[in-house]
Design a protein around this motif. Structure first.
Motif, PDB file in Angstrom:
ATOM      1  N   CYS A   1      66.048  55.606  30.667  1.00  0.00           N
ATOM      2  CA  CYS A   1      65.734  56.642  31.653  1.00  0.00           C
ATOM      3  C   CYS A   1      64.240  56.927  31.620  1.00  0.00           C
ATOM      4  O   CYS A   1      63.668  57.203  30.566  1.00  0.00           O
ATOM      5  N   GLY A   2      63.622  56.881  32.781  1.00  0.00           N
ATOM      6  CA  GLY A   2      62.206  57.154  32.872  1.00  0.00           C
ATOM      7  C   GLY A   2      61.879  58.605  33.147  1.00  0.00           C
ATOM      8  O   GLY A   2      60.708  58.957  33.305  1.00  0.00           O
ATOM      9  N   ALA A   3      62.898  59.465  33.214  1.00  0.00           N
ATOM     10  CA  ALA A   3      62.687  60.860  33.596  1.00  0.00           C
ATOM     11  C   ALA A   3      62.668  61.786  32.390  1.00  0.00           C
ATOM     12  O   ALA A   3      63.342  61.547  31.389  1.00  0.00           O
ATOM     13  N   SER A   4      61.915  62.857  32.514  1.00  0.00           N
ATOM     14  CA  SER A   4      61.977  63.961  31.555  1.00  0.00           C
ATOM     15  C   SER A   4      63.020  64.962  32.056  1.00  0.00           C
ATOM     16  O   SER A   4      63.475  64.892  33.200  1.00  0.00           O
ATOM     17  N   ASP A   5      63.382  65.909  31.216  1.00  0.00           N
ATOM     18  CA  ASP A   5      64.290  66.969  31.657  1.00  0.00           C
ATOM     19  C   ASP A   5      63.691  67.725  32.839  1.00  0.00           C
ATOM     20  O   ASP A   5      64.399  68.108  33.777  1.00  0.00           O
ATOM     21  N   PHE A   6      62.385  67.945  32.800  1.00  0.00           N
ATOM     22  CA  PHE A   6      61.700  68.608  33.910  1.00  0.00           C
ATOM     23  C   PHE A   6      61.902  67.836  35.214  1.00  0.00           C
ATOM     24  O   PHE A   6      62.201  68.423  36.261  1.00  0.00           O
ATOM     25  N   GLU A   7      61.760  66.522  35.171  1.00  0.00           N
ATOM     26  CA  GLU A   7      61.878  65.725  36.392  1.00  0.00           C
ATOM     27  C   GLU A   7      63.308  65.685  36.908  1.00  0.00           C
ATOM     28  O   GLU A   7      63.535  65.689  38.126  1.00  0.00           O
ATOM     29  N   ILE A   8      64.282  65.667  36.014  1.00  0.00           N
ATOM     30  CA  ILE A   8      65.676  65.678  36.452  1.00  0.00           C
ATOM     31  C   ILE A   8      66.005  66.991  37.153  1.00  0.00           C
ATOM     32  O   ILE A   8      66.563  67.011  38.260  1.00  0.00           O
ATOM     33  N   LEU A   9      65.641  68.097  36.528  1.00  0.00           N
ATOM     34  CA  LEU A   9      65.936  69.389  37.136  1.00  0.00           C
ATOM     35  C   LEU A   9      65.093  69.613  38.386  1.00  0.00           C
ATOM     36  O   LEU A   9      65.553  70.240  39.350  1.00  0.00           O
ATOM     37  N   SER A  10      63.891  69.074  38.419  1.00  0.00           N
ATOM     38  CA  SER A  10      63.054  69.173  39.617  1.00  0.00           C
ATOM     39  C   SER A  10      63.714  68.467  40.795  1.00  0.00           C
ATOM     40  O   SER A  10      63.645  68.943  41.934  1.00  0.00           O
ATOM     41  N   THR A  11      64.330  67.320  40.539  1.00  0.00           N
ATOM     42  CA  THR A  11      65.010  66.591  41.611  1.00  0.00           C
ATOM     43  C   THR A  11      66.122  67.431  42.220  1.00  0.00           C
ATOM     44  O   THR A  11      66.278  67.503  43.449  1.00  0.00           O
ATOM     45  N   ILE A  12      66.906  68.078  41.375  1.00  0.00           N
ATOM     46  CA  ILE A  12      67.981  68.949  41.860  1.00  0.00           C
ATOM     47  C   ILE A  12      67.402  70.118  42.647  1.00  0.00           C
ATOM     48  O   ILE A  12      67.864  70.456  43.750  1.00  0.00           O
ATOM     49  N   THR A  13      66.387  70.735  42.100  1.00  0.00           N
ATOM     50  CA  THR A  13      65.802  71.927  42.702  1.00  0.00           C
ATOM     51  C   THR A  13      65.147  71.609  44.043  1.00  0.00           C
ATOM     52  O   THR A  13      65.328  72.336  45.025  1.00  0.00           O
ATOM     53  N   ARG A  14      64.394  70.523  44.099  1.00  0.00           N
ATOM     54  CA  ARG A  14      63.734  70.158  45.348  1.00  0.00           C
ATOM     55  C   ARG A  14      64.742  69.841  46.437  1.00  0.00           C
ATOM     56  O   ARG A  14      64.556  70.211  47.605  1.00  0.00           O
TER      57      ARG A  14
END
Length: 441
Positions: free
Chosen positions: A384-397
């Motif tokens: 996985c190339g994502a951080s927890d921040f990026e995963i939650l950012s995807t959901i939020t955006r």
């Protein structure tokens, strides 16, 4: 829009044609569109010839890349902690100006649409102005990625305006240990000077833990001065590996997402003015990657280092992985049309990694099935190339876009939309907290 940009660009591909219109539209067309394609073709005139489905073959890539990043030197006067390429010292054995001329000629002859000059700091190359003018004379759209510190009036006056966009880095990571406003002042003056001299301008910025509370100031300034913004989160690429403490945390998600939403809205407005340009072409590459379920690196674009080494993209260059070779051994056309390892990879290689992930769902655009980011985070290509921040950012955006597009017709808040999306998604591989978000008006 200047007359120099009002040219329809098109290349023959195995599926038919890829066509770029001066207004910024890019489409895929059938072979039957061929007789109707010329420098003045309209989108309406070939509407009956547009592809409705694409045969994505093994090793999928375009026969000609629409966009190439060309690093003129790795030399830079700064030592930024987020620099993916570790700019500062020049590379060993960087190419001479005549070699760059030859590469630009090869790209133009091949049908490349746009070149983005980068570094290091590209304006430190002694023949920077000559190379930009040569690319422009050969009909290439030009982007310039710079810290802006050397964009004097004399230099700007020697550059072409038509089809050239100047992108200036603007954040607080460039001048370490000095007045926090100094970088903004230097970069903003360069942007305004460029505008005064007739250039379209763009801001490149980095979101990170230290600037998250001030990031909105950049957007306010950009909107007030007619400048588009493109941001990326701090990543552990290049010199970023030494400063991983700057990566955003899940506590930063709402502020970063609010900034991103404004960024997208303003970028759409800006691109209507800019038309076909490096940014618009790059964005289409992202869309094509999503459509074909593989990244655009080495398929739609590539990165050329100052010593001639070719990489699939900027991130692969930062990690120094998956290079197909050097332009000192082959012409650009021969290099591009040779076998590249990355072209054998697709989202299928990430299947076991992504199984059960909350954003492994068609409603989300996940850009983290990325060999380079996986390599940076995990030391291998298919993690996985994502951080927890990026995963939650995807959901939020995604929730913010849904809320904005529907105008809250459902009566749900952003937080409720996020919660519903997560309830409907597969089981999560990580424990990521659900933030309490303000509503979107």
């Amino acid at each position: 829009m200047s007359s120099a940009k009002r040219v329809v660009r098109f290349n023959k591909e195995y599926f038919g044609y890829i066509v770029g219109f001066p207004e910024g539209d890019i489409v895929l067309a059938k072979d039957s569109a061929g007789p109707f394609l010329n420098s003045a073709t309209t989108l309406e005139s070939i509407s009956e010839h547009l592809l409705t489905e694409l045969d994505v073959r093994s090793g999928f890539h375009l026969n000609t890349p629409p966009l190439v990043w060309l690093e003129l030197t790795r030399r830079c006067n700064l030592n930024c902690p987020h620099c993916y390429i570790q700019g500062g010292p020049a590379r060993d054995n960087e190419m001479a100006t005549d070699e760059f001329h030859a590469i630009i000629d090869q790209m133009a002859d091949m049908g490349v649409w746009a070149v983005a000059f980068t570094g290091g700091e590209p304006t430190l190359h002694p023949d920077f102005v000559d190379l930009v003018n040569h690319a422009h004379e050969r009909g290439l759209l030009v982007g310039i990625a710079t810290n802006g510190m050397f964009l004097t009036a004399e230099m700007l006056d020697a550059l072409p305006r038509d089809g050239v966009i100047i992108s200036v880095s603007l954040d607080d990571l460039h001048i370490m240990g000095s007045n926090p406003d100094s970088d903004f002042n230097v970069a903003s003056r360069a942007i305004l000077r460029s505008q005064e001299m007739g250039f379209l301008t763009n801001i490149m910025t980095n979101t990170h833990r230290r600037n998250i509370d001030r990031i909105g100031e950049i957007m306010t300034w950009a909107e007030g001065n007619g400048v588009s913004v493109r941001s990326v989160p701090f990543s552990p690429l290049g010199r970023g590996k030494e400063h991983s403490y700057l990566e955003n945390s899940v506590d930063d998600v709402e502020k970063a997402a609010q900034f991103w939403l404004k960024e997208c809205e303003w970028e759409h407005e800006y691109h209507r003015k800019a038309g076909l340009c490096v940014g618009a072409i790059f964005n289409y590459g992202l869309s094509l990657g999503y459509m074909t379920r593989r990244c655009s690196s080495g398929r739609f674009l590539c990165y050329i280092c100052a010593d001639g080494t070719v990489y699939p993209c900027t991130m692969c260059a930062g990690e120094e992985i998956l290079s197909p070779g050097s332009l000192r051994d082959k012409s650009f056309a021969e290099m591009w049309r040779s076998e590249w390892e990355i072209r054998r990879y697709s989202w299928d290689n990430f299947k076991s990694t992504c199984e059960g992930c909350v954003i492994n769902d068609a409603r989300y655009y996940c850009a983290s099935r990325c060999p380079a980011m996986s390599h940076a985070r995990n030391g291998e290509f298919f993690g996985c190339g994502a951080s927890d921040f990026e995963i939650l950012s995807t959901i939020t955006r995604t929730a913010m876009l849904e809320a904005t597009e529907t105008g809250h017709e459902s009566g749900r808040t952003v937080s409720e939309i996020i919660a519903a999306q997560r309830m409907d998604s597969p089981s999560q591989p990580r424990s990521i907290p659900l933030p309490v978000l303000s509503n979107i008006n």
